[in-house]
Design a protein around this motif. Structure first.
Motif, PDB file in Angstrom:
ATOM      1  N   VAL A   1       0.842  -1.203   0.000  1.00 57.82           N
ATOM      2  CA  VAL A   1       0.000   0.000   0.000  1.00 57.82           C
ATOM      3  C   VAL A   1       0.873   1.247   0.000  1.00 57.82           C
ATOM      4  CG1 VAL A   1      -1.617   1.362   1.373  1.00 57.82           C
ATOM      5  CG2 VAL A   1      -2.016  -1.087   1.061  1.00 57.82           C
ATOM      6  N   ALA A   2       1.913   1.235   0.835  1.00 60.03           N
ATOM      7  CA  ALA A   2       2.804   2.398   0.908  1.00 60.03           C
ATOM      8  C   ALA A   2       3.510   2.646  -0.425  1.00 60.03           C
ATOM      9  CB  ALA A   2       3.832   2.195   2.028  1.00 60.03           C
ATOM     10  N   VAL A   3       3.959   1.574  -1.079  1.00 56.79           N
ATOM     11  CA  VAL A   3       4.620   1.723  -2.378  1.00 56.79           C
ATOM     12  C   VAL A   3       3.640   2.262  -3.415  1.00 56.79           C
ATOM     13  CG1 VAL A   3       5.739   0.467  -4.264  1.00 56.79           C
ATOM     14  CG2 VAL A   3       6.321  -0.078  -1.886  1.00 56.79           C
ATOM     15  N   ALA A   4       2.390   1.779  -3.384  1.00 53.73           N
ATOM     16  CA  ALA A   4       1.383   2.270  -4.324  1.00 53.73           C
ATOM     17  C   ALA A   4       1.112   3.752  -4.117  1.00 53.73           C
ATOM     18  CB  ALA A   4       0.092   1.467  -4.166  1.00 53.73           C
TER      19      ALA A   4
ATOM     20  N   VAL B   1      -3.764  -4.335 -12.912  1.00 55.74           N
ATOM     21  CA  VAL B   1      -4.052  -5.586 -12.216  1.00 55.74           C
ATOM     22  C   VAL B   1      -4.442  -6.668 -13.219  1.00 55.74           C
ATOM     23  CG1 VAL B   1      -5.497  -6.698 -10.470  1.00 55.74           C
ATOM     24  CG2 VAL B   1      -4.836  -4.292 -10.198  1.00 55.74           C
ATOM     25  N   ASP B   2      -3.879  -7.859 -13.054  1.00 54.89           N
ATOM     26  CA  ASP B   2      -4.285  -9.010 -13.851  1.00 54.89           C
ATOM     27  C   ASP B   2      -5.526  -9.610 -13.181  1.00 54.89           C
ATOM     28  OD1 ASP B   2      -4.649 -11.457 -15.091  1.00 54.89           O
ATOM     29  OD2 ASP B   2      -2.516 -11.846 -15.315  1.00 54.89           O
ATOM     30  N   TRP B   3      -6.692  -9.150 -13.602  1.00 57.98           N
ATOM     31  CA  TRP B   3      -7.931  -9.558 -12.945  1.00 57.98           C
ATOM     32  C   TRP B   3      -8.238 -11.030 -13.184  1.00 57.98           C
ATOM     33  CZ3 TRP B   3      -9.370  -6.653  -9.228  1.00 57.98           C
ATOM     34  CH2 TRP B   3      -9.117  -5.276  -9.277  1.00 57.98           C
ATOM     35  N   GLN B   4      -7.713 -11.597 -14.257  1.00 51.05           N
ATOM     36  CA  GLN B   4      -7.897 -13.033 -14.496  1.00 51.05           C
ATOM     37  C   GLN B   4      -7.259 -13.830 -13.362  1.00 51.05           C
ATOM     38  OE1 GLN B   4      -9.604 -14.192 -17.148  1.00 51.05           O
ATOM     39  NE2 GLN B   4      -9.283 -16.391 -16.833  1.00 51.05           N
ATOM     40  N   THR B   5      -6.046 -13.435 -12.968  1.00 45.66           N
ATOM     41  CA  THR B   5      -5.359 -14.122 -11.875  1.00 45.66           C
ATOM     42  C   THR B   5      -6.064 -13.898 -10.547  1.00 45.66           C
ATOM     43  OG1 THR B   5      -3.216 -13.968 -13.004  1.00 45.66           O
ATOM     44  CG2 THR B   5      -3.184 -14.282 -10.618  1.00 45.66           C
ATOM     45  N   VAL B   6      -6.415 -12.656 -10.252  1.00 49.67           N
ATOM     46  CA  VAL B   6      -7.071 -12.339  -8.981  1.00 49.67           C
ATOM     47  C   VAL B   6      -8.418 -13.047  -8.880  1.00 49.67           C
ATOM     48  CG1 VAL B   6      -8.040 -10.491  -7.559  1.00 49.67           C
ATOM     49  CG2 VAL B   6      -5.876 -10.125  -8.764  1.00 49.67           C
ATOM     50  N   GLY B   7      -9.185 -13.033  -9.971  1.00 52.95           N
ATOM     51  CA  GLY B   7     -10.483 -13.701  -9.963  1.00 52.95           C
ATOM     52  C   GLY B   7     -10.355 -15.203  -9.807  1.00 52.95           C
TER      53      GLY B   7
ATOM     54  N   ILE C   1      -3.280  -8.318  -1.580  1.00 50.21           N
ATOM     55  CA  ILE C   1      -1.829  -8.368  -1.744  1.00 50.21           C
ATOM     56  C   ILE C   1      -1.467  -8.681  -3.198  1.00 50.21           C
ATOM     57  CG2 ILE C   1       0.216  -9.771  -1.196  1.00 50.21           C
ATOM     58  CD1 ILE C   1      -0.862  -9.980   1.671  1.00 50.21           C
ATOM     59  N   ILE C   2      -2.143  -9.666  -3.793  1.00 47.43           N
ATOM     60  CA  ILE C   2      -1.848 -10.040  -5.175  1.00 47.43           C
ATOM     61  C   ILE C   2      -2.154  -8.876  -6.116  1.00 47.43           C
ATOM     62  CG2 ILE C   2      -2.383 -11.635  -7.044  1.00 47.43           C
ATOM     63  CD1 ILE C   2      -0.882 -12.879  -4.655  1.00 47.43           C
ATOM     64  N   ALA C   3      -3.310  -8.221  -5.919  1.00 47.53           N
ATOM     65  CA  ALA C   3      -3.667  -7.086  -6.778  1.00 47.53           C
ATOM     66  C   ALA C   3      -2.650  -5.960  -6.658  1.00 47.53           C
ATOM     67  CB  ALA C   3      -5.064  -6.580  -6.419  1.00 47.53           C
ATOM     68  N   LEU C   4      -2.235  -5.640  -5.430  1.00 44.17           N
ATOM     69  CA  LEU C   4      -1.264  -4.569  -5.226  1.00 44.17           C
ATOM     70  C   LEU C   4       0.111  -4.939  -5.769  1.00 44.17           C
ATOM     71  CD1 LEU C   4      -2.299  -3.334  -1.681  1.00 44.17           C
ATOM     72  CD2 LEU C   4      -2.221  -1.942  -3.757  1.00 44.17           C
ATOM     73  N   MET C   5       0.452  -6.236  -5.750  1.00 35.76           N
ATOM     74  CA  MET C   5       1.716  -6.650  -6.358  1.00 35.76           C
ATOM     75  C   MET C   5       1.738  -6.312  -7.840  1.00 35.76           C
ATOM     76  SD  MET C   5       2.911 -10.286  -4.718  1.00 35.76           S
ATOM     77  CE  MET C   5       4.206 -10.407  -5.943  1.00 35.76           C
ATOM     78  N   PHE C   6       0.628  -6.570  -8.536  1.00 39.61           N
ATOM     79  CA  PHE C   6       0.565  -6.202  -9.946  1.00 39.61           C
ATOM     80  C   PHE C   6       0.718  -4.695 -10.124  1.00 39.61           C
ATOM     81  CE2 PHE C   6      -1.781 -10.310 -10.408  1.00 39.61           C
ATOM     82  CZ  PHE C   6      -0.933 -10.878 -11.342  1.00 39.61           C
TER      83      PHE C   6
ATOM     84  N   ILE D   1      10.555  -8.391  -9.124  1.00 41.92           N
ATOM     85  CA  ILE D   1       9.234  -8.168  -9.716  1.00 41.92           C
ATOM     86  C   ILE D   1       8.477  -9.472  -9.942  1.00 41.92           C
ATOM     87  CG2 ILE D   1       9.991  -6.029 -10.822  1.00 41.92           C
ATOM     88  CD1 ILE D   1      10.031  -7.544 -13.488  1.00 41.92           C
ATOM     89  N   SER D   2       8.949 -10.593  -9.397  1.00 44.03           N
ATOM     90  CA  SER D   2       8.328 -11.908  -9.539  1.00 44.03           C
ATOM     91  C   SER D   2       8.648 -12.497 -10.922  1.00 44.03           C
ATOM     92  CB  SER D   2       6.820 -11.833  -9.328  1.00 44.03           C
ATOM     93  OG  SER D   2       6.256 -13.115  -9.229  1.00 44.03           O
TER      94      SER D   2
END
Length: 376
Positions: free
Chosen positions: A27-30, A48-54, A259-264, A302-303
């Motif tokens: 959150v702080a980085v965003a 955000v890669d919504w396919q992955t998050v979903g 967390i996953i969404a913010l990572m993207f 960056i994964s």
């Protein structure tokens, strides 16, 4: 290496949740990026890669359904009745994780095995954090073998034009090295100590209807993902549980999805920085060991999935890139999304420390061994 009783048994705090320290860092980085590189709200959402998050949201819901059905408790009891020491159990769990990840992807393997491992630790004195870390390493290693094992392989396979089995042959030597060191790690880190059962608690009743519902929803959701019907599939999963078993939705780790969404959001903006692009264009990383090491190092920040996509336009040596992003899943927890998923599913606040204590040396050994194999 032996384990004290404190190490072998999760504390009450460990059983309550996985901690949200990483969430607040992201959150702080965003927020920092919002000041340094402002963009429209819709542009943020596109990061955000919504396919992955979903897909993760649906799998989390289905996993909760399986857990609350009581099936995992019954399966854990049967497994403990047939396995008599910690090392044998660890070998079985890590081998299963590696094999499943090559067939049904690394994330799905974790959704199947980590909850079972957590239940095992409620019934016996086991090194839960260590077992989960080894499972995370196992799915990163095993999924590297096949084109469908993980997202970066799927991307690179389509880019390569190779056949399914030719791609497996290309990845085989690197995967063999990773699996060899994985089982060495299991041998060294988990003692051949007899499994000590905890006092039997009142067994949760098995709910066959909930288990059957979760199984049907899992099959349907996988089909929906394959057909690119994410919204419809996710809507059915969440809607059915909301109507029939609403307590399942209350157990979902919504913070993991954040967390996953913010990572993207954060990592894609990091990859877009002009400094990063300039460095990639300047460094001689087009092929050979330089490409391999660049993939490993980039994955740490960056994964490995974004690293594969980012480096693809700079690297001409596809085998080196594929091997590098596979090995790069070890080391830092950000190296692979599977690492984060494993730790969150395990609900261990001290899991991050245990992960890096094992994964960083594992990365160094695997990276050096796979490099020597490539140079031989």
């Amino acid at each position: 290496m032996t384990l004290s009783a404190a190490e072998a048994t999760p504390s009450p705090a460990e059983e309550q949740g996985g901690g949200n320290g990483l969430l607040w860092v992201l959150v702080a980085v965003a927020v920092l990026f919002a000041f340094l590189r402002p963009r429209a709200p819709m542009e943020w959402l596109k990061l955000v890669d919504w396919q992955t998050v979903g897909a993760l949201a649906g799998l989390l819901a289905i996993t909760q359904g399986v857990e609350k059905s009581g099936m995992l408790q019954a399966a854990a009891q049967r497994l403990l009745a047939r396995t008599h020491n910690q090392r044998s159990l660890a070998m079985l769990l890590t081998a299963s994780a590696a094999l499943l990840s090559a067939l049904v992807t690394n994330d799905v393997s974790l959704f199947l095995l980590v909850p079972l491992t957590r239940v095992l630790a409620t019934q016996a004195h086991l090194p839960l954090a260590r077992l989960v870390v080894l499972e995370a390493l196992a799915v990163n290693a095993g999924s590297a073998l096949t084109p469908i094992g993980n997202p970066q392989n799927l991307y690179l396979w389509h880019r390569s034009g190779e056949s399914f089995f030719a791609f497996m042959a290309m990845m085989g030597p690197t995967v063999a090295v990773m699996l060899f060191w994985l089982f060495v790690a299991v041998w060294l880190l988990v003692p051949r100590t007899p499994i000590a059962l905890k006092p039997a608690a009142e067994a949760a009743p098995v709910q066959p209807r909930l288990l059957a519902l979760a199984g049907v929803l899992f099959i349907g959701f996988v089909v929906a993902l394959d057909r690119h019907w994410l919204l419809a599939g996710l809507g059915v999963v969440l809607g059915v549980f909301l109507v029939t078993y609403p307590r399942v939705l209350r157990g979902i780790d919504w913070a993991l999805l954040a967390i996953i969404a913010l990572m993207f959001v954060d990592l894609r903006q990091l990859a877009e920085l002009p400094t990063i692009t300039a460095l990639l264009g300047y460094w001689p990383i087009t092929e050979g060991w330089r490409a391999y090491l660049a993939a490993i190092v980039t994955s740490q920040f960056i994964s490995n999935v974004p690293a594969a996509i980012l480096l693809d336009s700079h690297v001409r040596d596809l085998p080196a890139l594929a091997a590098g992003v596979s090995v790069g899943g070890f080391g830092c927890v950000l190296g692979s999304l599977a690492n984060l998923i494993a730790l969150r599913l395990a609900k261990l606040p001290n899991g991050m420390r245990e992960f890096h204590r094992i994964s960083i040396p594992f990365l160094l050994v695997c990276a050096a061994s796979a490099l020597l194999l490539r140079l031989a």
